[in-house]
Design a protein around this motif. Structure first.
Motif, PDB file in Angstrom:
ATOM      1  N   TYR A 167       0.803  -1.226   0.000  1.00 14.04           N
ATOM      2  CA  TYR A 167       0.000   0.000   0.000  1.00 14.04           C
ATOM      3  C   TYR A 167       0.839   1.281   0.000  1.00 14.04           C
ATOM      4  N   ARG A 168       2.103   1.178  -0.334  1.00 15.12           N
ATOM      5  CA  ARG A 168       2.896   2.383  -0.515  1.00 15.12           C
ATOM      6  C   ARG A 168       2.481   3.067  -1.822  1.00 15.12           C
ATOM      7  N   GLU A 169       2.735   4.364  -1.892  1.00 14.72           N
ATOM      8  CA  GLU A 169       2.462   5.092  -3.125  1.00 14.72           C
ATOM      9  C   GLU A 169       3.265   4.461  -4.272  1.00 14.72           C
ATOM     10  N   ARG A 223       6.628   2.414  -3.790  1.00 11.65           N
ATOM     11  CA  ARG A 223       6.588   0.957  -3.911  1.00 11.65           C
ATOM     12  C   ARG A 223       7.638   0.466  -4.895  1.00 11.65           C
ATOM     13  N   ILE A 249      -2.875   0.113  -6.775  1.00  4.24           N
ATOM     14  CA  ILE A 249      -4.020   0.249  -5.886  1.00  4.24           C
ATOM     15  C   ILE A 249      -4.764   1.504  -6.337  1.00  4.24           C
ATOM     16  N   ARG A 302      -5.296   4.691  -4.320  1.00  2.02           N
ATOM     17  CA  ARG A 302      -4.157   5.555  -4.032  1.00  2.02           C
ATOM     18  C   ARG A 302      -3.862   6.524  -5.170  1.00  2.02           C
ATOM     19  N   ASP A 343      -9.121  -0.944  -1.855  1.00  2.00           N
ATOM     20  CA  ASP A 343      -8.297  -0.975  -3.067  1.00  2.00           C
ATOM     21  C   ASP A 343      -8.886  -0.161  -4.209  1.00  2.00           C
TER      22      ASP A 343
END
Length: 325
Positions: A165-167, A171, A216, A219, A257
């Motif tokens: 779930y990192r940007e 990521r 995701i 995001r 998500d």
């Protein structure tokens, strides 16, 4: 016979039709002791035999059309695959064809023809790391012992959960760091080629979009979501020279998500339906752009059947409660 009778009661046809949409990812030619959460060919063939014995397995396009036309047969099910792995063509498809079945394959188009998904970079880097201990603390990813297959699997899952779930840019940076830190030589043949996608379609399989880079969506801003989805759809339509009407959300959990706004965007892009990873069963009240999917992870006939029936039962109870409200 008990399973078939239960599914007949819990998954009627006609105006009360209910559609079980199953989701798979990879089917290994032989057992993979590191990536053991996916099925191998023997396990998949066995699962397909169970499903064929218990359900009326339909192609996704026919199943969705008949669901909303209220002409779905009892015990209806359909099979889907996400991501676009090469073994979908070389291992899964021959098994499906041997049983006279089709599936829908959702393709993350940016990884075709030699690409590799970010999660597979982590999996393969840890798999082939020659070190007994992997220190990733400089990127905030901890220190991992790699002295057994179990330890390597645990390290993989911890890293994936931390990075997922990192940007997008963060990521990518973290994944590149993992690959560099392990010093491993990584495979470039995990995903489908464009010609394999065309061959699968010629063989009667359905092809759907799954974004370009598997982000995701929740995001991303609206413009980025639009680009990821529309470019994936356009690529596949150019490749196949036909309308691509189905979409699968990456990761696929509603409100985690992807957002309701992302589902609405799909309508404007001309999709016919979209699938999530929310557990449940689709019925005529289901949003076409947020259809649930569920596949039991159990590898014995009894447990697999029990969890399928449980999913049908819980979904029927939830729908009854919603109707009462």
């Amino acid at each position: 016979m008990i399973v078939k009778a239960l599914t007949h009661v819990l998954s009627p046809g006609g105006s009360g039709g209910r559609l079980s949409i199953l989701i798979f990812h990879r089917v290994h030619a032989r057992s993979d002791r590191i990536r053991n959460w996916d099925l191998d060919a023997l396990e998949f063939e066995r699962t397909i035999r169970w499903l064929k014995g218990w359900f009326n397995v339909l192609p996704l396009d026919q199943a969705i059309a008949r669901l909303y036309e209220k002409t779905l047969p009892a015990r209806a099910a359909t099979i889907t695959f996400d991501d676009g792995y090469a073994d979908n063509c070389t291992v899964a498809m021959p098994i499906l064809r041997d049983h006279g079945l089709t599936a829908t394959f959702f393709i993350a188009t940016g990884y075709l023809d030699g690409g590799r998904m970010w999660n597979d970079t982590v999996v393969e880097a840890v798999r082939y790391c020659g070190k007994p201990r992997l220190d990733l603390s400089a990127e905030g990813l901890g220190v991992h012992e790699l002295d057994s297959e179990v330890a390597r699997r645990q390290a993989i899952m911890r890293i994936l959960n931390e990075v997922k779930y990192r940007e997008p840019l963060a990521r990518r940076k973290a994944v590149d760091y993992v690959a560099s830190a392990t010093g491993a030589s990584l495979p470039t043949d995990l995903m489908l080629t464009s010609e394999q996608v065309r061959a699968m379609r010629r063989a009667g399989m359905l092809i759907g979009a799954h974004t370009v880079t598997h982000p995701i969506l929740a995001r991303l801003d609206t413009a980025e979501v639009n680009r990821e989805i529309s470019e994936s759809k356009q690529f596949l339509e150019t490749l196949l020279q036909e309308h691509v009407g189905f979409f699968a959300y990456p990761n696929g959990k509603p409100n985690v998500d992807y957002r309701a706004a992302d589902a609405n965007l799909l309508r404007g892009l001309g999709f016919d339906a979209a699938v999530t990873t929310a557990w449940g069963v689709a019925d005529v009240q289901s949003d076409r752009m947020q259809l649930p999917r569920f596949t039991p992870w159990d590898k014995t006939r009894f447990r697999f059947a029990a969890r399928l029936v449980q999913n049908l039962w819980q979904s029927s109870q939830l729908r009854a409660e919603q109707s009462a409200d």
